[in-house]
Design a protein around this motif. Structure first.
Motif, PDB file in Angstrom:
ATOM      1  N   TYR A 108       0.795  -1.224   0.000  1.00  0.00           N
ATOM      2  CA  TYR A 108       0.000   0.000   0.000  1.00  0.00           C
ATOM      3  C   TYR A 108       0.831   1.280   0.000  1.00  0.00           C
ATOM      4  O   TYR A 108       0.359   2.312  -0.470  1.00  0.00           O
ATOM      5  CB  TYR A 108      -0.952  -0.003   1.201  1.00  0.00           C
ATOM      6  CG  TYR A 108      -1.911  -1.164   1.182  1.00  0.00           C
ATOM      7  CD1 TYR A 108      -2.893  -1.259   0.203  1.00  0.00           C
ATOM      8  CD2 TYR A 108      -1.828  -2.177   2.123  1.00  0.00           C
ATOM      9  CE1 TYR A 108      -3.771  -2.336   0.168  1.00  0.00           C
ATOM     10  CE2 TYR A 108      -2.702  -3.259   2.097  1.00  0.00           C
ATOM     11  CZ  TYR A 108      -3.667  -3.330   1.121  1.00  0.00           C
ATOM     12  OH  TYR A 108      -4.532  -4.399   1.078  1.00  0.00           O
ATOM     13  N   THR A 109       2.036   1.249   0.550  1.00  0.00           N
ATOM     14  CA  THR A 109       2.887   2.439   0.579  1.00  0.00           C
ATOM     15  C   THR A 109       4.316   2.051   0.190  1.00  0.00           C
ATOM     16  O   THR A 109       5.220   2.034   1.030  1.00  0.00           O
ATOM     17  CB  THR A 109       2.885   3.099   1.973  1.00  0.00           C
ATOM     18  OG1 THR A 109       3.350   2.144   2.947  1.00  0.00           O
ATOM     19  CG2 THR A 109       1.494   3.578   2.351  1.00  0.00           C
ATOM     20  N   PRO A 110       4.543   1.725  -1.076  1.00  0.00           N
ATOM     21  CA  PRO A 110       5.852   1.212  -1.488  1.00  0.00           C
ATOM     22  C   PRO A 110       7.008   2.163  -1.252  1.00  0.00           C
ATOM     23  O   PRO A 110       8.123   1.719  -0.979  1.00  0.00           O
ATOM     24  CB  PRO A 110       5.656   0.918  -2.985  1.00  0.00           C
ATOM     25  CG  PRO A 110       4.447   1.688  -3.396  1.00  0.00           C
ATOM     26  CD  PRO A 110       3.579   1.756  -2.195  1.00  0.00           C
ATOM     27  N   THR A 111       6.765   3.460  -1.335  1.00  0.00           N
ATOM     28  CA  THR A 111       7.865   4.409  -1.092  1.00  0.00           C
ATOM     29  C   THR A 111       8.402   4.275   0.324  1.00  0.00           C
ATOM     30  O   THR A 111       9.619   4.267   0.551  1.00  0.00           O
ATOM     31  CB  THR A 111       7.389   5.849  -1.347  1.00  0.00           C
ATOM     32  OG1 THR A 111       6.950   5.966  -2.701  1.00  0.00           O
ATOM     33  CG2 THR A 111       8.535   6.839  -1.105  1.00  0.00           C
ATOM     34  N   TRP A 112       7.483   4.146   1.297  1.00  0.00           N
ATOM     35  CA  TRP A 112       7.910   3.937   2.677  1.00  0.00           C
ATOM     36  C   TRP A 112       8.603   2.578   2.827  1.00  0.00           C
ATOM     37  O   TRP A 112       9.569   2.442   3.580  1.00  0.00           O
ATOM     38  CB  TRP A 112       6.714   4.011   3.624  1.00  0.00           C
ATOM     39  CG  TRP A 112       6.272   5.409   3.920  1.00  0.00           C
ATOM     40  CD1 TRP A 112       5.162   6.040   3.451  1.00  0.00           C
ATOM     41  CD2 TRP A 112       6.949   6.367   4.736  1.00  0.00           C
ATOM     42  NE1 TRP A 112       5.093   7.324   3.923  1.00  0.00           N
ATOM     43  CE2 TRP A 112       6.180   7.551   4.724  1.00  0.00           C
ATOM     44  CE3 TRP A 112       8.127   6.336   5.480  1.00  0.00           C
ATOM     45  CZ2 TRP A 112       6.545   8.691   5.417  1.00  0.00           C
ATOM     46  CZ3 TRP A 112       8.498   7.482   6.188  1.00  0.00           C
ATOM     47  CH2 TRP A 112       7.726   8.637   6.154  1.00  0.00           C
ATOM     48  N   ALA A 113       8.116   1.573   2.115  1.00  0.00           N
ATOM     49  CA  ALA A 113       8.729   0.242   2.187  1.00  0.00           C
ATOM     50  C   ALA A 113      10.159   0.284   1.656  1.00  0.00           C
ATOM     51  O   ALA A 113      11.060  -0.332   2.233  1.00  0.00           O
ATOM     52  CB  ALA A 113       7.893  -0.758   1.393  1.00  0.00           C
ATOM     53  N   TRP A 114      10.389   0.980   0.562  1.00  0.00           N
ATOM     54  CA  TRP A 114      11.744   1.089   0.009  1.00  0.00           C
ATOM     55  C   TRP A 114      12.671   1.803   1.001  1.00  0.00           C
ATOM     56  O   TRP A 114      13.817   1.411   1.192  1.00  0.00           O
ATOM     57  CB  TRP A 114      11.720   1.848  -1.318  1.00  0.00           C
ATOM     58  CG  TRP A 114      10.947   1.157  -2.393  1.00  0.00           C
ATOM     59  CD1 TRP A 114      10.759  -0.204  -2.531  1.00  0.00           C
ATOM     60  CD2 TRP A 114      10.228   1.768  -3.459  1.00  0.00           C
ATOM     61  NE1 TRP A 114       9.968  -0.466  -3.626  1.00  0.00           N
ATOM     62  CE2 TRP A 114       9.633   0.723  -4.225  1.00  0.00           C
ATOM     63  CE3 TRP A 114      10.022   3.089  -3.855  1.00  0.00           C
ATOM     64  CZ2 TRP A 114       8.856   0.978  -5.354  1.00  0.00           C
ATOM     65  CZ3 TRP A 114       9.255   3.337  -4.988  1.00  0.00           C
ATOM     66  CH2 TRP A 114       8.686   2.294  -5.728  1.00  0.00           C
ATOM     67  N   TRP A 115      12.139   2.858   1.626  1.00  0.00           N
ATOM     68  CA  TRP A 115      12.939   3.604   2.604  1.00  0.00           C
ATOM     69  C   TRP A 115      13.328   2.699   3.776  1.00  0.00           C
ATOM     70  O   TRP A 115      14.473   2.676   4.208  1.00  0.00           O
ATOM     71  CB  TRP A 115      12.128   4.806   3.098  1.00  0.00           C
ATOM     72  CG  TRP A 115      12.800   5.598   4.180  1.00  0.00           C
ATOM     73  CD1 TRP A 115      13.697   6.615   4.037  1.00  0.00           C
ATOM     74  CD2 TRP A 115      12.630   5.411   5.603  1.00  0.00           C
ATOM     75  NE1 TRP A 115      14.096   7.082   5.266  1.00  0.00           N
ATOM     76  CE2 TRP A 115      13.464   6.370   6.243  1.00  0.00           C
ATOM     77  CE3 TRP A 115      11.868   4.554   6.382  1.00  0.00           C
ATOM     78  CZ2 TRP A 115      13.541   6.477   7.637  1.00  0.00           C
ATOM     79  CZ3 TRP A 115      11.950   4.656   7.770  1.00  0.00           C
ATOM     80  CH2 TRP A 115      12.774   5.604   8.371  1.00  0.00           C
ATOM     81  N   LEU A 116      12.350   1.934   4.279  1.00  0.00           N
ATOM     82  CA  LEU A 116      12.601   1.061   5.420  1.00  0.00           C
ATOM     83  C   LEU A 116      13.563  -0.064   5.049  1.00  0.00           C
ATOM     84  O   LEU A 116      14.480  -0.393   5.816  1.00  0.00           O
ATOM     85  CB  LEU A 116      11.270   0.473   5.911  1.00  0.00           C
ATOM     86  CG  LEU A 116      11.343  -0.470   7.114  1.00  0.00           C
ATOM     87  CD1 LEU A 116      11.855   0.283   8.344  1.00  0.00           C
ATOM     88  CD2 LEU A 116       9.972  -1.076   7.392  1.00  0.00           C
TER      89      LEU A 116
END
Length: 336
Positions: A301-309
């Motif tokens: 649902y929030t891939p940008t946050w997933a990539w950051w994490l």
């Protein structure tokens, strides 16, 4: 005339129910919403699977071995496939000891999944013995622990031949039989790595992404056969022998960095949730403890946050591996 007060109240009630369910998932922390609901209110494996002939690949260890034991207790006749015939005999013997199954109810199929020339004959052997195949469990495969820059391309070829090509090859012959009967289940053990990415497992992730893409594309090709189910199971880290058997940077090199595996989900719990998914024809199930389960939702649902994490957790994962520890141990809590 629309009663906006009622609409708002219903929306608030729906949101509250959703948040309660998400909290339940978080507290339970081992399966996504669909599996959780099926476990509480859905069909039970003990009622749906007795008498169903189940063919399990990779049945000599790990998830495949545990699945054989749980299915045997339920009363499912079994075909067990793996390379090591002596290990299959061991698993068969225990299945008979812990269940009401007899010798004729369990067929061992010693076979290397990469030997595609033998898949048709193996399928005919199982059909000759049992007369049918109700469920195919595509469990055979190997993981990976190596950095891409250090890894031979031959390793990537071997991973794809085993995890992906071998799996879809065997599936083809079994599916032909299921189409003739207009019923059956094809359950594939994918991985959370088929949903997200992770360092040290570039080839493994690629093979699981390939499986996800293949079976999600196969499913709509079978709309004329509503009795055939395509089920993808995506486990997170599980206590099994997968780390001992991983590919490394070289085909001939074994993994020396096994580390402590006790913090991972128990194999029995993973298999139980898988059987619940099988009994309820759940198209895709995420089975994992946190933080992997939470990251699956972020990735979806929030891939940008997933990539950051992942950039931050991934760095720590590599450091753990280089120290000879389990790659995930520093941020993974032991399952309750």
């Amino acid at each position: 005339m629309v009663c906006w007060g009622l609409v708002c109240a219903l929306a608030a009630a729906g949101l509250l129910i959703y948040l309660i369910i998400q909290l339940a998932i978080w507290l339970r922390a081992d399966s996504d919403l669909t599996v959780l609901a099926a476990e509480w209110w859905g069909k039970k494996p003990e009622k749906e699977l007795p008498g169903k002939v189940v063919w399990v690949t990779g049945a000599s260890s790990g998830i495949g071995e545990e699945m054989a034991y749980q299915l045997a207790k339920i009363g499912s006749p079994l075909a067990l496939l793996a390379r090591r015939e002596n290990e299959l005999e061991r698993v068969k013997k225990k299945c008979i000891e812990i269940s009401s199954l007899t010798d004729k109810d369990i067929l061992i199929v010693p076979l290397d999944l990469t030997d595609r020339s033998a898949h048709e004959a193996a399928t005919k052997t199982v059909l000759k013995h049992f007369g049918k195949i109700d469920v195919l469990v595509n469990n055979g495969g190997r993981s990976q622990r190596s950095l891409y820059v250090d890894t031979s391309v031959d390793v990537y070829k071997a991973i794809m031949e085993l995890n992906y090509i071998g799996t879809i090859s065997l599936t083809k012959y079994v599916l032909d039989h299921m189409i003739q009967r207009k019923q059956g289940k094809i359950l594939t053990i994918s991985s959370v790595m088929g949903i997200m990415g992770a360092p040290l497992a570039t080839g493994y992730c690629a093979s699981k992404h390939a499986l996800q893409g293949f079976f999600n594309s196969l499913r709509p090709e079978l709309t004329d056969y509503p009795g055939i189910s395509i089920i993808n199971i995506c486990p997170g880290p599980v206590q099994s022998q997968i780390i001992q058997n991983v590919f490394t940077e070289d085909i001939a090199k074994a993994n020396a960095n096994v580390g402590d595996q006790s913090h991972k989900m128990e194999t029995g719990r993973c298999v139980r949730l898988t059987l619940i998914s099988m009994a309820n024809d759940i198209k895709e199930a995420w089975i994992s403890d946190h933080p992997y389960l939470a990251v699956c939702y972020l990735w979806q649902y929030t891939p940008t946050w997933a990539w950051w994490l992942l950039n931050r957790l991934g760095k720590k994962r590599i450091e753990n591996f280089k120290r000879g520890e389990d790659a995930d141990i520093s941020y993974y809590k032991k399952s309750s």
